[in-house]
Design a protein around this motif. Structure first.
Motif, short mmCIF file in Angstrom:
data_model
loop_
_atom_site.label_atom_id
_atom_site.label_comp_id
_atom_site.label_asym_id
_atom_site.label_seq_id
_atom_site.Cartn_x
_atom_site.Cartn_y
_atom_site.Cartn_z
N ALA A 72 -6.27 7.83 24.79
CA ALA A 72 -6.78 7.53 23.54
C ALA A 72 -7.36 5.90 23.54
CB ALA A 72 -6.23 7.88 22.38
N PHE A 73 -6.44 5.35 23.83
CA PHE A 73 -6.59 3.56 24.04
C PHE A 73 -7.84 3.49 25.00
CE2 PHE A 73 -5.32 -0.17 26.48
CZ PHE A 73 -5.98 -0.99 25.81
N MET A 74 -7.88 4.32 26.03
CA MET A 74 -8.63 3.75 27.39
C MET A 74 -9.84 4.40 26.97
SD MET A 74 -6.15 4.53 30.53
CE MET A 74 -7.28 3.89 31.94
N THR A 75 -9.94 5.46 26.00
CA THR A 75 -11.16 5.94 25.77
C THR A 75 -11.89 5.26 24.83
OG1 THR A 75 -10.29 8.12 26.19
CG2 THR A 75 -12.04 7.88 24.55
N LYS A 76 -11.00 4.66 23.82
CA LYS A 76 -11.93 3.64 22.79
C LYS A 76 -12.28 2.61 23.67
CE LYS A 76 -8.93 4.97 18.67
NZ LYS A 76 -9.72 4.62 17.62
N ILE A 114 -12.33 -12.73 26.20
CA ILE A 114 -11.55 -12.87 24.96
C ILE A 114 -11.74 -11.88 23.82
CG2 ILE A 114 -11.05 -14.69 23.03
CD1 ILE A 114 -9.75 -15.19 25.76
N ASP A 115 -13.25 -11.76 23.79
CA ASP A 115 -13.82 -10.61 22.62
C ASP A 115 -13.12 -9.38 23.06
OD1 ASP A 115 -15.20 -12.61 21.47
OD2 ASP A 115 -17.18 -12.13 22.43
N LEU A 116 -13.04 -8.84 24.37
CA LEU A 116 -12.76 -7.44 24.82
C LEU A 116 -10.98 -7.55 24.62
CD1 LEU A 116 -12.83 -4.80 25.90
CD2 LEU A 116 -13.05 -5.95 28.35
N ALA A 117 -10.28 -8.52 24.91
CA ALA A 117 -8.86 -8.47 24.63
C ALA A 117 -8.75 -8.50 23.16
CB ALA A 117 -8.47 -9.93 25.14
N THR A 118 -9.40 -8.93 22.33
CA THR A 118 -9.10 -8.91 20.91
C THR A 118 -9.41 -7.45 20.37
OG1 THR A 118 -9.86 -11.16 20.43
CG2 THR A 118 -9.97 -9.75 18.52
N ALA A 119 -10.67 -6.93 21.10
CA ALA A 119 -10.87 -5.52 20.67
C ALA A 119 -9.84 -4.44 21.12
CB ALA A 119 -12.15 -5.11 21.30
N MET A 120 -9.21 -4.74 22.39
CA MET A 120 -8.12 -4.03 22.92
C MET A 120 -6.90 -3.87 22.21
SD MET A 120 -8.95 -4.43 27.13
CE MET A 120 -8.07 -2.95 27.67
N ASP A 121 -6.65 -5.14 21.72
CA ASP A 121 -5.41 -5.37 20.79
C ASP A 121 -5.57 -4.34 19.76
OD1 ASP A 121 -4.17 -7.12 22.63
OD2 ASP A 121 -4.80 -8.83 21.53
N LYS A 122 -6.75 -4.55 19.03
CA LYS A 122 -7.04 -3.42 17.91
C LYS A 122 -7.00 -2.03 18.31
CE LYS A 122 -10.78 -2.40 14.53
NZ LYS A 122 -11.53 -1.40 15.02
N PHE A 123 -7.44 -1.55 19.34
CA PHE A 123 -7.50 -0.34 19.69
C PHE A 123 -5.90 0.15 19.96
CE2 PHE A 123 -12.02 -1.07 21.82
CZ PHE A 123 -12.49 -1.12 20.48
N ALA A 124 -5.38 -0.67 20.72
CA ALA A 124 -3.71 -0.45 21.04
C ALA A 124 -3.06 -0.33 19.56
CB ALA A 124 -3.14 -1.50 21.47
N ASN A 128 -1.07 3.42 18.59
CA ASN A 128 0.24 3.59 18.51
C ASN A 128 0.96 2.72 19.70
OD1 ASN A 128 0.55 5.20 16.04
ND2 ASN A 128 -0.16 6.76 17.44
N VAL A 129 0.65 1.59 20.09
CA VAL A 129 1.20 0.79 21.05
C VAL A 129 2.59 0.39 20.81
CG1 VAL A 129 0.29 -1.52 20.32
CG2 VAL A 129 0.63 -1.06 22.68
N ASN A 130 3.31 0.27 21.52
CA ASN A 130 4.73 -0.32 21.21
C ASN A 130 4.41 -1.84 21.13
OD1 ASN A 130 7.41 -1.19 20.94
ND2 ASN A 130 8.15 -0.38 23.24
N PRO A 131 4.79 -2.28 20.09
CA PRO A 131 4.51 -3.83 19.64
C PRO A 131 5.26 -4.86 20.73
CG PRO A 131 5.53 -3.18 17.88
CD PRO A 131 5.20 -1.82 18.80
N THR A 132 6.58 -4.43 20.96
CA THR A 132 7.46 -5.29 21.83
C THR A 132 7.44 -5.33 23.20
OG1 THR A 132 9.15 -3.58 21.58
CG2 THR A 132 9.19 -5.39 19.64
N HIS A 133 6.61 -4.06 23.83
CA HIS A 133 6.66 -3.71 25.06
C HIS A 133 8.06 -3.57 25.66
CE1 HIS A 133 2.34 -4.34 24.75
NE2 HIS A 133 2.60 -5.41 24.08
N SER A 134 8.98 -3.34 25.05
CA SER A 134 10.52 -3.30 25.70
C SER A 134 10.87 -1.82 26.11
CB SER A 134 11.23 -3.91 24.65
OG SER A 134 11.43 -3.09 23.29
N LEU A 135 9.96 -0.75 25.77
CA LEU A 135 10.31 0.51 26.34
C LEU A 135 10.25 0.55 27.73
CD1 LEU A 135 7.65 2.55 24.15
CD2 LEU A 135 10.17 2.30 23.91
#
Length: 139
Positions: A72-76, A114-124, A128-135
Motif C-alpha cells: 500500500a505504501f509503495m502504491t501511494k 527532499i520533497d519525495l522523502a517528506t511525502a514518503m514519510d507521510k505515506f508510511a 502503519n510503518v513501524n516508527p522505530t524500525h526495530s522489528l
C-alpha cells in the motif's frame, strides 16, 4: 510524431525561450544538487533519512506490519511520483522497503528528493510503518 516535430521546430510555441519552456513544460526545469548549508537545512527536515556512503543520495528503510501495508505504501508512492516523473530506487521483501533517492540528472540530492522523502514519510505513517524500525526482518 507530428506534434513532436512541430514542437521541436518551434511552430507550436513560436520561438520560445527557456522561460516559456519551463512554464509550459515543467519537466524542463533543471534541478541543482543541494550543497553546503542548503543541503544541511534540507536534510534536517527529513531526519530519518541518512546519506548513502560513496554516493550523493539519501536512504531509508521502512518496516511495516505485513506485505499488504508495504505494498500500500509503495502504491501511494508510485501514484505520487508518476506525474512528477521522479521515481525512487527501491527494494521490497515482505514487510521491508529499502528506498534510495537521488536526482539522476543532477547527479545527487536535490529538492525533488527532499520533497519525495517528506511525502514518503507521510505515506508510511498512513500505512502503519513501524516508527522505530526495530522489528526483526520477517519472511
Amino acid at each position: 510524431p507530428r506534434f513532436y516535430h512541430l514542437f521541436l521546430s518551434g511552430h507550436i510555441m513560436g520561438r520560445h525561450n527557456n522561460f516559456s519552456m519551463r512554464r509550459t513544460f515543467p519537466f524542463f526545469v533543471s534541478m541543482s544538487k543541494l550543497v553546503d548549508s542548503a543541503r544541511t537545512e534540507a536534510l534536517a527536515t527529513v531526519p530519518q533519512w541518512k546519506e548513502v556512503d560513496n554516493r550523493d543520495a539519501i536512504t531509508r528503510t521502512f518496516m511495516f506490519k505485513n506485505f499488504k501495508d508495504a505494498f500500500a505504501f509503495m502504491t501511494k508512492t508510485a501514484e505520487y511520483c508518476d506525474p512528477k516523473d521522479h521515481h525512487p530506487e527501491w527494494f521490497n521483501v515482505y514487510n521491508k522497503v529499502e528506498v534510495t533517492l537521488a536526482t539522476h540528472t543532477a547527479s545527487g540530492v536535490t529538492e525533488k528528493d527532499i520533497d519525495l522523502a517528506t511525502a514518503m514519510d507521510k505515506f508510511a505513517q498512513e500505512c502503519n510503518v513501524n516508527p522505530t524500525h526495530s522489528l526483526p526482518f520477517a519472511y
